[in-house]
Design a protein around this motif. Structure first.
Motif, short mmCIF file in Angstrom:
data_model
loop_
_atom_site.label_atom_id
_atom_site.label_comp_id
_atom_site.label_asym_id
_atom_site.label_seq_id
_atom_site.Cartn_x
_atom_site.Cartn_y
_atom_site.Cartn_z
N TYR A 1 0.83 -1.21 0.00
CA TYR A 1 0.00 0.00 0.00
C TYR A 1 0.87 1.26 0.00
O TYR A 1 0.68 2.17 -0.80
N ILE B 1 1.51 4.23 -2.99
CA ILE B 1 1.35 5.65 -2.72
C ILE B 1 2.62 6.43 -2.98
O ILE B 1 2.59 7.54 -3.52
N SER C 1 -3.11 8.48 -5.44
CA SER C 1 -3.55 8.30 -4.06
C SER C 1 -4.45 9.44 -3.63
O SER C 1 -5.48 9.22 -2.99
N GLN D 1 -8.11 8.92 -2.27
CA GLN D 1 -8.39 9.19 -0.87
C GLN D 1 -9.26 10.41 -0.65
O GLN D 1 -10.03 10.46 0.29
N TYR E 1 -10.81 -3.28 -1.01
CA TYR E 1 -9.65 -3.16 -0.12
C TYR E 1 -9.90 -3.90 1.19
O TYR E 1 -9.10 -4.70 1.65
N PHE F 1 -7.50 -0.59 8.10
CA PHE F 1 -7.38 0.19 6.88
C PHE F 1 -7.25 1.68 7.19
O PHE F 1 -6.42 2.38 6.62
N ASP G 1 -4.22 4.02 6.03
CA ASP G 1 -4.60 5.06 5.09
C ASP G 1 -4.22 6.45 5.62
O ASP G 1 -3.74 7.30 4.87
N GLU G 2 -4.43 6.67 6.89
CA GLU G 2 -4.15 7.99 7.45
C GLU G 2 -2.65 8.26 7.46
O GLU G 2 -2.21 9.38 7.17
N ARG H 1 -1.94 9.23 4.04
CA ARG H 1 -2.43 10.56 3.68
C ARG H 1 -1.54 11.66 4.25
O ARG H 1 -1.15 12.60 3.57
N GLU I 1 -11.74 6.15 10.66
CA GLU I 1 -12.31 5.31 9.60
C GLU I 1 -13.49 4.50 10.12
O GLU I 1 -14.50 4.34 9.42
#
Lengths: 200, 200, 200, 200
Positions: free
Chosen positions: C95, C99, C106, C110, C131, C162, C166-167, C170, D167
């Motif tokens: 992942y 990115i 991304s 996102q 995902y 996730f 993801d954070e 980001r 999330e």
DNA sequence: AATGAATGAGATTTCATTCAT
DNA sequence: CATGAATGAAATCTCATTCAT
């Protein structure tokens, strides 16, 4: 050399400018809508913005576009005249002719452009000196050859001469006094204005 | 005789008019907001509408209010002068004085009022002839006593004389050419303008 | 097997998608114009509409096109790993790699896709579960073999895992905290995230 | 102390903000019109502009207004808890509570604010660190007293913890998986998230 | 009389989409 | 297939004017 496409593009720009002249003259720059101009030009509202950045830009572009032609007209007209007095007369004649032939344009030049935003006002005055310089040139020549009085201040005279001519034109446009034709006015304006400048 | 209350009412109207002159001169009639005028006058937005019907009416009232004073000034100044040439000189002097003392007012008279709505345009022209008639009076007298040339068309001359003077004033306001003082300009303008009119 | 023509058709679609990714990432879906995308792709505005129904469709197609490749990448990466803990680590690594290699993409995934129309929002969430399901698969397996705690709710854990990953990604993209490299982050994220899941 | 007038002014601003939250949540910032917000707030379109400079400013003001209250809530909730693990649990509980009580607001915070203009994006991220810093504070304390593992990187952990929580919340809002209640989720999230951090 | 918050019509401008070339 | 000029609906925002206080 413009391609067919470019030519038609230029033509449409021209068409919008002509419409703007007409509409601004009739309604005034601020009172007129872009919609009005679009309708007069026979295009959609948005189309205007393909050719001009915004409403102000339309007014400026209009001015520059037309100014170019006008200055050319003056230059061509004065080129073959040597006597400064005759040149001055010719200047007036040409000026009045322009106004007689396109009163709408004249209105925009004389009235609309003078106000609007401070920015536009400044812009107008700056371009405006083009006119004044033509007159200054004539006066200078006349002074040099001893035709005009030596005490005459060119800087001030060019202004008041222009003002005199311009006001006669404006009043004619406004029709406040439709009592005179511009051609009559030419004689009177020339005679009286010019006599004051003579050295003898 | 106005009561105290009426007097203060008149005073507030005056205050709003002065504010309007200042704001319109700076921003232009259309670009300026009623709010701007209210703030400058130190009153609430709504208060303006207690004294004037609407924004247009404010401009018209302003014009009429000031016009009255100006015409008075001219009359008083010219009353005791008999020589038309001296009268014309005095007219110019007074005009330049007015402008020098209140350039904002002049801007409003010269620029804002000339355009605005078509309606106002008409209105303006009608009031405007008051000015022109003062000049016409002078010319008429001068013609009658044989001072000015008999072929001189008063109707056109009054216009171009006014235009000449006005333009010199405008250019001075704009400061585009801060090279001249209005008092210098008076001499030049008088001399050149007037000589053209003389009969001999 | 695609003919040459079809291939070039596919290639142009791809080119537009790449342009869209870049432009949407930089300006945001709503702030970006179709014109911008066209320019970036080196095609005419209208051409976009030969390949996509409308602007929304461009975003959706972009998503589906890219999603396919991404899911493939995940599947290939996880295929030969049996230990669920290693799988989770690998998931994170992959992942972050994605990115790092294509931050623009991304951003679009996102940020842009998450809002836009309600319709798109729904669509996004639906696709999004792809995902989540990969993670769910890993968790399930780990639970089955007694590696992860039996009380662990897969449904909730897949989401928060996730979200965590993801954070971190980001924040890295935003560069708000350029203080960490994504590879460092991998370690920390894995360690802390995974330890909580262990059964012993 | 606000006068009656100021109070009602503040109240109207509040009313508009609430309307904006509702409308932006439902339609998305870009898809929603100022007209929609005005209607929802029960005011005229123009009224919005008496309280906010423009649409962007409305979003920003909304954010700041709400953010203040939220941060207060967190501070009050965490003040009397000393155990960092309990603090983290409480943080999650409070966060989920906020979202449960005002899902619309949450949507705006989580989705709308994240995109919009580049400017707003930046702004959001900057404000966003307020949240992260609360978590960082908890982690720091826990690390100091040897509760959390010493290798734990606070900077990265604060991010992924927030991401995890956020999330779970988002998925609940979206209702994509209405299968879980936020209170159930609290347990799971806490347990799994926190265990990974423990030193023993 | 005075205030200034509120109104809402209307103006400018943008931009996704179409279609003749 | 590709183009890009043209469209016109729709959005944001302004501001003269009103009216409850």
């Amino acid at each position: 050399m413009p391609t067919k496409r470019e030519k038609s593009k230029e033509a449409k720009k021209e068409k919008i400018i002509e419409a703007a002249v007409k509409v601004f003259a009739k309604k005034g720059f601020y009172t007129a809508n872009v919609k009005d101009v679009a309708k007069e030009a026979g295009v959609a509202d948005g189309t205007i913005y393909l050719y001009f950045k915004n409403k102000d830009d339309l007014l400026i572009s209009l001015f520059e576009h037309k100014m170019r032609g006008i200055l050319d007209t003056f230059k061509r007209a004065l080129k073959n005249i040597s006597d400064p007095l005759d040149q001055l007369k010719e200047f007036i004649k040409v000026y009045f002719n322009l106004i007689e032939n396109d009163p709408d344009l004249s209105d925009v030049f004389q009235v609309e452009l003078r106000q609007s935003t401070k920015f536009l006002k400044d812009y107008h005055n700056q371009q405006f000196s083009n006119y004044l310089n033509i007159i200054a040139g004539i006066l200078e020549k006349g002074k040099k050859i001893g035709f005009f009085r030596s005490e005459m201040d060119i800087h001030i005279c060019k202004i008041f001469i222009f003002g005199a001519i311009d006001e006669v034109a404006r009043q004619w446009i406004l029709g406040a006094d439709a009592k005179y034709s511009l051609s009559e006015a030419t004689e009177q304006t020339c005679d009286n204005l010019v006599k004051g400048l003579l050295a003898f």
